[in-house]
Scaffold this active site. Structure first.
Site, mmCIF file in Angstrom:
data_model
loop_
_atom_site.group_PDB
_atom_site.id
_atom_site.type_symbol
_atom_site.label_atom_id
_atom_site.label_comp_id
_atom_site.label_asym_id
_atom_site.label_seq_id
_atom_site.Cartn_x
_atom_site.Cartn_y
_atom_site.Cartn_z
ATOM 1 N N GLU A 18 1.078 -1.233 0.125
ATOM 2 C CA GLU A 18 0.126 -0.168 -0.076
ATOM 3 C C GLU A 18 0.769 1.230 -0.077
ATOM 4 O O GLU A 18 0.812 2.075 0.676
ATOM 5 C CB GLU A 18 -1.103 -0.246 1.253
ATOM 6 C CG GLU A 18 -1.786 -1.200 1.272
ATOM 7 C CD GLU A 18 -3.298 -1.435 1.895
ATOM 8 O OE1 GLU A 18 -4.394 -1.412 2.549
ATOM 9 O OE2 GLU A 18 -2.413 -1.395 3.454
ATOM 10 N N ASP A 64 -8.462 -8.629 4.457
ATOM 11 C CA ASP A 64 -8.274 -7.364 5.483
ATOM 12 C C ASP A 64 -9.216 -7.495 6.281
ATOM 13 O O ASP A 64 -10.348 -6.666 6.494
ATOM 14 C CB ASP A 64 -8.038 -6.288 4.731
ATOM 15 C CG ASP A 64 -7.679 -5.531 5.375
ATOM 16 O OD1 ASP A 64 -7.131 -5.742 6.746
ATOM 17 O OD2 ASP A 64 -7.136 -4.069 5.195
ATOM 18 N N GLU A 123 -12.287 -2.266 12.486
ATOM 19 C CA GLU A 123 -12.492 -0.414 11.091
ATOM 20 C C GLU A 123 -13.702 -1.211 10.306
ATOM 21 O O GLU A 123 -14.278 -0.216 9.285
ATOM 22 C CB GLU A 123 -11.212 -1.445 10.633
ATOM 23 C CG GLU A 123 -11.257 -1.163 8.994
ATOM 24 C CD GLU A 123 -9.472 -1.035 8.672
ATOM 25 O OE1 GLU A 123 -8.880 -1.508 8.916
ATOM 26 O OE2 GLU A 123 -8.642 -0.545 6.878
#
Lengths: 745, 745
Positions: A338, A412, A440
């Protein structure tokens, strides 16, 4: 759907003028109730103390006990003796015992060296002096910072004794004894030996140097870099104590998307101030290291891990850290992922990068935790396969003091993923599972989702690396491949909010992580009960109901967000709310449509041999359970298979029917949780009961939003009518697609 | 100089290994001390309550009284009666009385309707029933939310009575009575009538919708927009109560650099939830309105204030707000300043813009606070003159419900500025002074700077608009020009930090603002004493010393930062630390050199007729005191004059000598404050004493940094030797110029 909007509609017209006749009854009632609460508080404030039930005390409330637990404690809340010295950690254990027993019994516990010969006393003993052998127990059972708790009879006197080989072990044992007093009505039969299964029990803070927390939903960072080292917030001591109470022994202070500046000398002095608070609680500090730091703060023009200057820079920097920071543990690194820099920028491997840092740390016995969370900007391979493809070939190439840190699943931190295929696939490398405690992808702070269930599911997953029983837990604790260096990491949900975690129930996820890191074979249900008793009430009726709420909560979230093996359907960037339609992001794997692959024909990601064949990354016995579309567990169906909408599940439903059914069930489960919580009002203080109640209402509204938006989208693709009796989405698809959340955290 | 670095050096080597013989004595002592503190806390925790002295209770601690104050309270802490009804605000007053007297007396105060005929009782009475006339006092003395406190004799019974015409007035009076119990040993002679001098006593929050506070040094916004309206933090009630206790009756929720989104319906529901909490405490809510909102959220292609569509949009939006938000007060607007949109974008005046909004608000009795803080991107005129130039011609052109909000000085919240020339210059317009409570230019949260002195200096400044005595206070309270609409605004220093304001002493600035907004003629010293007694200790010895610390603190900051009339010498952007050398910013007035104009010949900004002639904006009598370089008060010298380095001051020193002298004096003053604080250890709990002590050390280090960096720069310009005996700066100029603070808040 806008949750806030709906809530306000239901809550009545906020414009109603105050105190104007009958329309204001509700308002006045609410106010009278508030006044009532305040008058209750007054009773306390008379002695000068107002005690807000704001959740700040976590599970360390030490409430005054009642019933049989109180009677039992009564026998032991008299005096204690010690065998040990005045090392700070030892003193912390004594202090905790006095504080805990004192508070629960309602009178001070006295230190009395002669009470070793008295009935009912408590002993804290560390080292060999008054060893376990004296009571017929073997000391070899104790490992590392483990401890033993025994009810023993000394010279005819019945006592409770905490034994440990280390001071930190004694501290852990003391916390355990205090838990036992709150949960175990048969403490006089206590015979418990508890050793940590893993060596590194680590909280990863994704905290930036400006105080913002990436994926943080509980305020700002508790690390106040700006005022450190000159001012050290006393709250850091509370934080260290909470960690120690559940065996956490390492913390990474800064975000894996790291700022090199944390390695400058000014910042190291700040790190040192934090480390000094942590040390007596048995907690080492670690830093996320930015791979390009030699360029950014070192003045070099390369960060190539094989460049001698770069290696020297890291060696010097590491020496400087150990000269500055007490009890430093090592580095965590996110590289070539990323957009982060890494060894790949110089044509080197992850092993080259990790080993360079490992070499710099070796003389100080520090470790490198090198993350396997990588996916490339350019690689067209199924994202779920990339980490395995890149890391498996490196097995055996990492230095001894390197752990590879592997997220629980291959994508993820989704509500549900199959275990990561790297588990079991790198036998020569210590693998450290990385779990996410901050939610998240699970509704942020306001959804009640007990993650113990998720963590347990991952740890008990069988990789079949060495046949049946080769669980992820056995990889975590090193037993499967006989690794001495072991660990588990959790991405923290801790911030400056008064309740630490953004809600009272999120504290349970921090707690469960710590308990499972200590013992990955522990049961998430046992942990829930233990946590509830300490946090809210030890009343069995309460515990029974509240346990149900918590245990059903994670499956509820899976159902209303991503049932049947769907994943990554969340809004772009912030990951808030549903966005299964998004297909305009630069990289294919940033788009929810990449994961759902819904089209007129069907839905799901074909990861079998006819598709990406990610399945082949698993051991055959593991893969076998998922390969057949007709026998696969429904919960992984769309993760591994693309199936027609009319595909029949084992229960006879079509996928289309089942999908809707799961969404509906998710909403219904939250409603059931709301009802159960409502019934627990008498067991919980008003402040915490009300807060959870309001959060559950938000969760219910958002569950409905997830359900409605997802059905609206998938129907637009499947073109199928809703099954009979199914309520249509509240709005049309365009409504959901138009929602924007520019202020999402 | 890096403060943190120096501090750590002084504090000893952080690398010292723990518990290794003699070198660890300090460490173990510190630890033993910590243990001691914790053992003390244990005593409290035994009853299940640990009471952290974290400053959260502000000045509303209601400590148990001792000495003569206790004896006096004893006589009155028996029972109370009321005359009024059960309106919520009335109930809050009762509740506060019970809470306060109960806590201070250590036993509950009983409500007893018959105690109106008992000795020693306390009465709360609102409206006409048992009026002041009964006791020979005139009710006409009471205005608005004013109150009267009298010791009276009723039917031979001695009592204390709070009278008010409004419920909010009664609440204010109750808070005052509780203050009196803590500060006035002659309460039985009490005869006090107190009316608010200004109508709008307003806190401006510069809080963004994402929780970040512009110029905030105390954590995140207390307004949790993300979870509102579904969850309303109980802390908002504490905040409202604190405001009400000092008479603040309005709050602007969002940053003047406004986001139009706050005006969308979803956000208005959140605003409504906040307003509902504020209402019973007598607090209206206001919003900062972005002038271009009709374009950004209204779908129009213009925001021209004379465009009928635009006017209709604002009218509809304002109606919507009043239909949604209880007790809404109006808009605050920053327009055509620092990049904000405004009427100037369409060739219209500030009056055109303000009047459009005023028209929309008029039917709801709302007000517009239109800020005069403007300076142009292109105007080469002295920045200090621009607001006056732009606004003075508009006097008489604003609608009746518009106030023009004027910062205390013509630049921007500097440690010292002469009063703003607009004060007195717009007789037909209500002017609302804007003060800054958050210390943007005064060392942020960690410097102890009591701003009461600064506020008092501004309010007592004489504009000479109608001859001597035409003070800013008389403009604020409307008496000078007979305005009915009046107000004072303070930019809040409040955030999510446990202590609300980033330090315990910053709370005093919030407090002083409230007290001075209520009575702009109040004395900053009287306020200090009152605040100290409630916040720390009523012991006269403590109050004497601590008052000295606070009263000297503001002049100390002026001395170590910007003595002799210097201004705006702070670091670019963040305004942290000294940067007198900066000359590379795009706009001339963003550069410190613009303000100091230091060159080989001299230093200072010529604002006399030979220079920018900003002096001419003042009334002649005011200007006269500053026009002559030989008679001007030293503290304004360099604000108005450019003088040679060798220019002689009245005391015989050259400017060069005096400058250095002031810097040195500033550092010495902080050291004296440190010493005084050290001596007060026995009066203050350990936690708050230690925190302030550490902050004072930061302040001392940074004062030194200011002194050294400033002297190093000005010497590089003046080329003069340091006077004999003056210590040279610790580092060379290049060192200070190279310091960067990328993580500054």
């Amino acid at each position: 759907m806008n949750a806030s909007l709906r809530h306000s509609r239901e809550g009545g017209n906020p414009w109603t003028p105050a105190f104007a006749g009958v329309t204001t009854v509700g308002r006045n009632n609410a106010l009278l109730k508030r006044i009532e609460v305040l008058l209750c508080l007054l009773a306390l404030s008379v002695c000068g103390l107002v005690h807000a039930e704001d959740g700040h005390e976590l599970w360390l409330r030490y409430p005054k006990l009642s019933g049989e637990l109180a009677a039992q404690l009564e026998r032991h809340a008299v005096s204690y003796w010690v065998s040990g010295n005045f090392f700070p950690t030892f003193m912390l254990a004594r202090q905790e015992l006095e504080r805990g027993v004192g508070a629960m019994a309602g009178r001070p516990l006295k230190y009395d060296p002669f009470s070793a010969n008295a009935d009912g006393s408590i002993g804290l003993t560390v080292g060999g002096d008054r060893g376990l052998a004296e009571f017929g127990h073997s000391e070899v059972l104790l490992q590392g910072d483990g401890f033993a708790l025994y009810a023993v009879t000394r010279n005819g006197h019945h006592q409770l004794v905490v034994w440990a080989k280390t001071h930190v072990g004694l501290l852990y044992g003391t916390f355990e004894l205090l838990r036992q007093f709150q949960t175990n009505p048969h403490i006089d039969q206590l015979a418990l030996v508890s050793n940590p299964a893993t060596q590194l029990r680590m909280l990863d803070h994704w905290d930036n140097l400006d105080g913002k927390i990436e994926r943080g939903y509980a305020g700002r960072s508790i690390f106040d870099w700006w005022r450190l080292p000159d001012y050290v917030d006393p709250r850091l001591t509370d934080y260290a104590r909470a960690n120690a109470s559940i065996g956490i022994n390492g913390i990474v202070l800064n975000n894996v998307n790291a700022n090199a500046r944390v390695l400058t000398h000014d910042y190291l002095l700040k790190v040192a101030a934090i480390a000094k608070v942590m040390e007596p609680w048995g907690i080492k500090v670690y830093l996320s290291a930015r791979f390009s730091a030699p360029k950014e703060i070192g003045g070099l023009n390369t960060a190539d891990p094989l460049d001698p200057q770069v290696r020297k820079w890291w060696q010097d920097k590491t020496d400087e850290i150990y000269n500055t920071v007490l009890n430093f543990g090592g580095f965590l690194v996110k590289a070539n992922s990323e957009g982060q820099p890494g060894p790949g920028d110089y044509g080197r491997t992850h092993a080259d990068g990790a080993n360079m840092l490992a070499a710099a740390l070796a003389r100080h016995h520090g470790v490198v935790m090198w993350r396997a969370f990588v996916y490339s900007d350019v690689n067209p391979e199924d994202r779920a396969k990339q980490a395995y493809s890149e890391f498996k070939p490196l097995d055996g190439k990492f230095a001894d003091n390197v752990l590879v840190q592997v997220k629980n699943g291959a994508i993820d931190f989704q509500p549900r993923e199959p275990f990561h295929p790297l588990f079991g696939a790198m036998p020569k490398t210590p693998l450290m599972p990385e779990l996410q405690i901050t939610k998240e992808y699970l509704g942020f702070a306001t959804h009640l989702v007990y993650l113990g269930k998720l963590f347990e599911e991952v740890l008990q997953a069988d990789t079949y690396a060495h046949g049946a029983g080769s669980t992820v837990a056995k990889i975590a604790d090193g037993s499967l491949e006989h690794h001495a260096l072991t660990g588990i990491a959790g991405v923290a949900n801790i911030g400056s909010d008064r309740d630490w975690s953004g809600s009272d129930f999120n504290q349970a996820n921090w707690y469960a992580f710590g308990r499972l890191a200590w013992n990955p074979y522990d049961s998430s249900e046992r942990i829930v009960r233990e946590w509830l008793a300490q946090t809210f009430s030890a009343d069995p009726a309460f515990i029974e109901q509240a346990t149900q709420i918590m245990l059903r909560s994670r499956e509820a979230a899976v159902d209303y967000m991503t049932p049947l093996g769907l994943a990554h359907q969340m809004g772009t960037g912030h990951h808030y709310g549903p966005a299964p339609w998004v297909n305009d992001q630069k990289r294919p794997e940033w788009n929810p449509v990449y994961y759902n692959r819904a089209d007129a024909n069907g839905i799901g990601f074909d990861r079998t041999a006819t598709g990406s064949d990610a399945l082949a990354q698993y051991f055959p016995q593991a893969a076998a359970q998922w390969a057949d579309v007709n026998t696969i567990d429904d919960k992984y169906l769309l993760w591994f298979h693309h199936v027609p909408w009319q595909h029949k599940l084992k229960n006879g439903q079509t996928v289309w029917q089942a999908l809707i059914d799961h969404y509906d069930h998710g909403v219904a489960e939250v409603e059931a949780m709301q009802q159960q919580w409502e019934g627990l009002q008498s067991y919980v203080d008003a402040e915490r009961h009300d807060k959870t109640k309001r959060f559950l209402q938000i969760q219910r509204n958002e569950a409905q939003w997830w359900r409605d938006a997802s059905i609206a989208y998938f129907q637009s693709v499947s073109k199928l009518p809703l099954p009979a009796g199914v309520r249509p989405p509240e709005h049309d698809l365009g409504y959901y697609q138009a929602l924007r959340f520019p202020d999402a955290p």
